[in-house]
Design a protein around this motif. Structure first.
Motif, PDB file in Angstrom:
ATOM      1  N   LYS A 158     -60.528 -44.352 -18.373  1.00  0.00           N
ATOM      2  CA  LYS A 158     -61.355 -43.880 -19.486  1.00  0.00           C
ATOM      3  C   LYS A 158     -61.642 -42.382 -19.451  1.00  0.00           C
ATOM      4  O   LYS A 158     -61.819 -41.766 -20.499  1.00  0.00           O
ATOM      5  CB  LYS A 158     -62.658 -44.680 -19.561  1.00  0.00           C
ATOM      6  N   ASP A 159     -61.669 -41.791 -18.260  1.00  0.00           N
ATOM      7  CA  ASP A 159     -61.966 -40.364 -18.192  1.00  0.00           C
ATOM      8  C   ASP A 159     -60.728 -39.484 -18.308  1.00  0.00           C
ATOM      9  O   ASP A 159     -60.845 -38.267 -18.355  1.00  0.00           O
ATOM     10  CB  ASP A 159     -62.726 -40.053 -16.898  1.00  0.00           C
TER      11      ASP A 159
ATOM     12  N   PRO B 228     -57.947 -40.572 -23.792  1.00  0.00           N
ATOM     13  CA  PRO B 228     -58.860 -40.856 -24.895  1.00  0.00           C
ATOM     14  C   PRO B 228     -58.400 -42.090 -25.662  1.00  0.00           C
ATOM     15  O   PRO B 228     -57.229 -42.460 -25.615  1.00  0.00           O
ATOM     16  CB  PRO B 228     -58.737 -39.618 -25.779  1.00  0.00           C
ATOM     17  N   VAL B 229     -59.334 -42.726 -26.361  1.00  0.00           N
ATOM     18  CA  VAL B 229     -58.957 -43.869 -27.179  1.00  0.00           C
ATOM     19  C   VAL B 229     -57.979 -43.386 -28.252  1.00  0.00           C
ATOM     20  O   VAL B 229     -58.038 -42.233 -28.692  1.00  0.00           O
ATOM     21  CB  VAL B 229     -60.191 -44.538 -27.827  1.00  0.00           C
TER      22      VAL B 229
ATOM     23  N   PHE C 252     -55.034 -42.673 -27.801  1.00  0.00           N
ATOM     24  CA  PHE C 252     -53.950 -41.893 -27.200  1.00  0.00           C
ATOM     25  C   PHE C 252     -52.653 -42.639 -27.469  1.00  0.00           C
ATOM     26  O   PHE C 252     -52.592 -43.855 -27.335  1.00  0.00           O
ATOM     27  CB  PHE C 252     -54.172 -41.772 -25.690  1.00  0.00           C
TER      28      PHE C 252
ATOM     29  N   TYR D  78     -67.560 -44.386 -24.948  1.00  0.00           N
ATOM     30  CA  TYR D  78     -66.247 -43.743 -24.936  1.00  0.00           C
ATOM     31  C   TYR D  78     -65.516 -43.906 -26.269  1.00  0.00           C
ATOM     32  O   TYR D  78     -64.412 -43.415 -26.438  1.00  0.00           O
ATOM     33  CB  TYR D  78     -65.395 -44.291 -23.783  1.00  0.00           C
TER      34      TYR D  78
ATOM     35  N   TRP E 269     -64.139 -46.555 -27.503  1.00  0.00           N
ATOM     36  CA  TRP E 269     -63.052 -47.539 -27.531  1.00  0.00           C
ATOM     37  C   TRP E 269     -63.516 -48.758 -28.320  1.00  0.00           C
ATOM     38  O   TRP E 269     -64.711 -48.969 -28.530  1.00  0.00           O
ATOM     39  CB  TRP E 269     -62.654 -47.945 -26.105  1.00  0.00           C
TER      40      TRP E 269
END
Ligand SMILES: [Zn+2]
Length: 525
Positions: free
Chosen positions: A260-261, A264-265, A267, A323, A325
């Motif tokens: 997650k870090d 990015p969603v 991607f 985040y 997502w």
């Protein structure tokens, strides 16, 4: 310009009906009457294909399936146990496999259902030891949430009578406290991790599944429960440009936590992208591990259990939401769904929450789903496979698989197969949705009003699924500007008898403007 036009065909967008479609590079540039399409084709210098009366639809989007899992199940490595009707027969199959495999090699199978067995009981490690003492054996139940293993497999996984049940899992034991070989939910993890090391690689499995899917008219999948290995394999295949369909991945929570870090969603690399997180909240009705408000009708001692604790689920969903997502939460029982909805309400903003399965939906939960705009991702073929559902739920069966009610309520229903749990064929799935097992399963008599029309089924498989995967601006409909993800069928689903739906053939599948299956040079459709 590079591209082509399809004419002499019926195009369902799916909401509107047209006579042709023109494709330039990877996009639809015109959909309309034959004359309009020919005019555009001439102006742009596109090649014209005469489809001889074939039918053109947006490609099917299977919004919840297990891509590598389907691939593994298609390989000869995994035994298909769906049509096994006794433990004796199960043993015979394992014995045969043991006789042709070197000792020490895994025997893996999938699809058994104790409800079908003449013996009316679960198989045990001792059944398997009798026929395969020198091969580790791992046979998944039809639901994929429960498995039976033999003594050697238990040994390899380090599971003994002293092993405690892990959170969210169970090791069944006999009166003396010995593991019986039946392992449930998260308790399967140690076994999976040994098998995965030995199994063939993910790339082959994913490719094999993808080629089967495009041959069935599927142009995009929501690949759920993806782990890092599968994700890496997908990106490697995308980079090589060999993956024939579009893939939206929903990572396991543990894999999400790992990446997650750094990713990015949304991607993406070519046709593979990251869509969200799959969270398992309960089990299955078949194994009586789905979490219900009231005990099971055929086993008053249990109402299932949530796989994660409520506080834990809340933390997970908060992180997912922070985040950005998209959460896809597996909730089969009504208590699981209630818990998920309650937490969604508490958290507030979440990126288009999905609920996977949503099998038991009493009116109050349907209302809540509508208010929270939760997308139900359903599997119509469960209606056929779960022939025992009335035993499990009694009266409550009237709340099961309420696809029509969901649509009437304004919920945006998405279709899927959960393959390899159910067959990956969209036409078989649509057949299940529009017949609802009439004359085949008792559930039909209890919920006859839940049959869908062809139109509703087609829309759920295209528009509905594109929404569930957050691709509604790209695919799921054939309109000017949309990606050219298209399927060509030999017959019109609106015009055949329902019994013939399954016999409709896919003539060509187009993904991103490219013909990935079949041909557009048709002789007689
Ligand atoms: Zn699934």
């Amino acid at each position: 310009m590079k591209g082509y036009a399809l004419v002499n065909c019926t195009v369902y967008s799916p909401r509107e009906k047209y006579e042709g479609v023109a494709i330039c590079f990877n996009r639809v540039v015109k959909v309309g009457s034959e004359n309009e399409v020919r005019r555009v084709a001439r102006a742009l210098g596109l090649k014209i294909y005469d489809l001889k009366g074939a039918v053109v639809l947006p490609g099917f989007i299977d919004s919840h399936m297990h891509l590598a899992g389907l691939g593994f199940s298609l390989s000869l490595v995994e035994l298909d146990l769906r049509n096994v009707y006794s433990i004796a027969e199960l043993k015979a199959i394992v014995a045969k496999e043991a006789s042709r495999k070197p000792r020490g090699h895994w025997i893996i199978g999938r699809g058994w259902d104790q409800e079908k067995f003449a013996e009316r009981r679960y198989p045990s490690r001792w059944d398997l030891d009798e026929v395969a003492p020198h091969h580790p054996v791992f046979l998944k139940r039809i639901c994929g949430h429960v498995a039976v293993v033999n003594s050697l497999a238990l040994k390899l996984a380090g599971i003994t009578r002293d092993t405690p049940d892990p959170p969210g899992g169970k090791i069944d034991r006999d009166d003396r406290g010995e593991p019986t070989g039946i392992i449930r939910e998260s308790a399967l993890r140690p076994i999976y991790s040994i098998i995965e090391q030995e199994n063939e690689d993910y790339e082959n499995a994913v490719l094999r599944a993808a080629f089967q899917l495009v041959s069935q008219g599927v142009t995009c999948v929501g690949a759920v429960s993806c782990d890092i290995e599968e994700l890496k394999a997908l990106f490697r295949l995308a980079k090589k440009d060999v993956l024939p369909l579009r893939v939206r991945t929903y990572l396991r929570y543990s894999s999400f936590a790992e990446v997650k870090d750094v990713l990015p969603v949304d991607f993406s690399l070519k046709n593979v992208s990251i869509a969200g997180v799959k969270i398992l909240l309960d089990g299955s009705l078949g194994a009586r591990t789905a979490f219900l408000r009231e005990p099971y009708s055929d086993d008053q001692s249990t109402r299932g259990v949530p796989v994660v604790k409520p506080e834990e689920l809340k933390e997970m969903l908060k992180t997912v939401s922070r985040y950005g997502w998209q959460p896809a939460v597996h909730a089969i029982g009504d208590a699981a769904l209630e818990l998920y909805l309650k937490i969604l309400k508490e958290i507030g903003h979440v990126n288009r929450p999905r609920v996977e399965h949503a099998s038991v939906t009493p009116p109050d939960l349907l209302e809540e789903m509508r208010e929270l705009d939760v997308v139900p991702v359903v599997q119509p073929h469960f209606v056929i496979s779960d022939f025992w559902i009335i035993d499990r739920l009694g009266e409550r069966a009237k709340y099961v698989y309420l696809f029509k009610t969901m649509i009437k309520k304004g919920l945006k229903v998405a279709f899927s197969t959960d393959a390899p749990v159910e067959p990956s064929d969209p036409l078989e799935t649509i057949h299940a949705a529009v017949t609802r097992g009439e004359g085949l399963v008792k559930l039909f008599e209890i919920t006859p009003g839940e049959k869908l029309s062809i139109r509703e089924a087609l829309e759920a498989y295209t528009i509905g699924s594109s929404l569930a995967c957050r691709l509604e601006n790209m695919c799921g409909t054939i309109r000017e500007g949309s990606l050219a993800d298209i399927v060509v069928l030999n017959r019109d689903p609106y015009k055949v008898n329902l019994s013939e739906l399954k016999n409709i053939r896919v003539l060509a599948t187009i993904v991103d403007g490219r013909v990935v299956y079949g041909t557009l040079n048709l002789k007689h459709p």
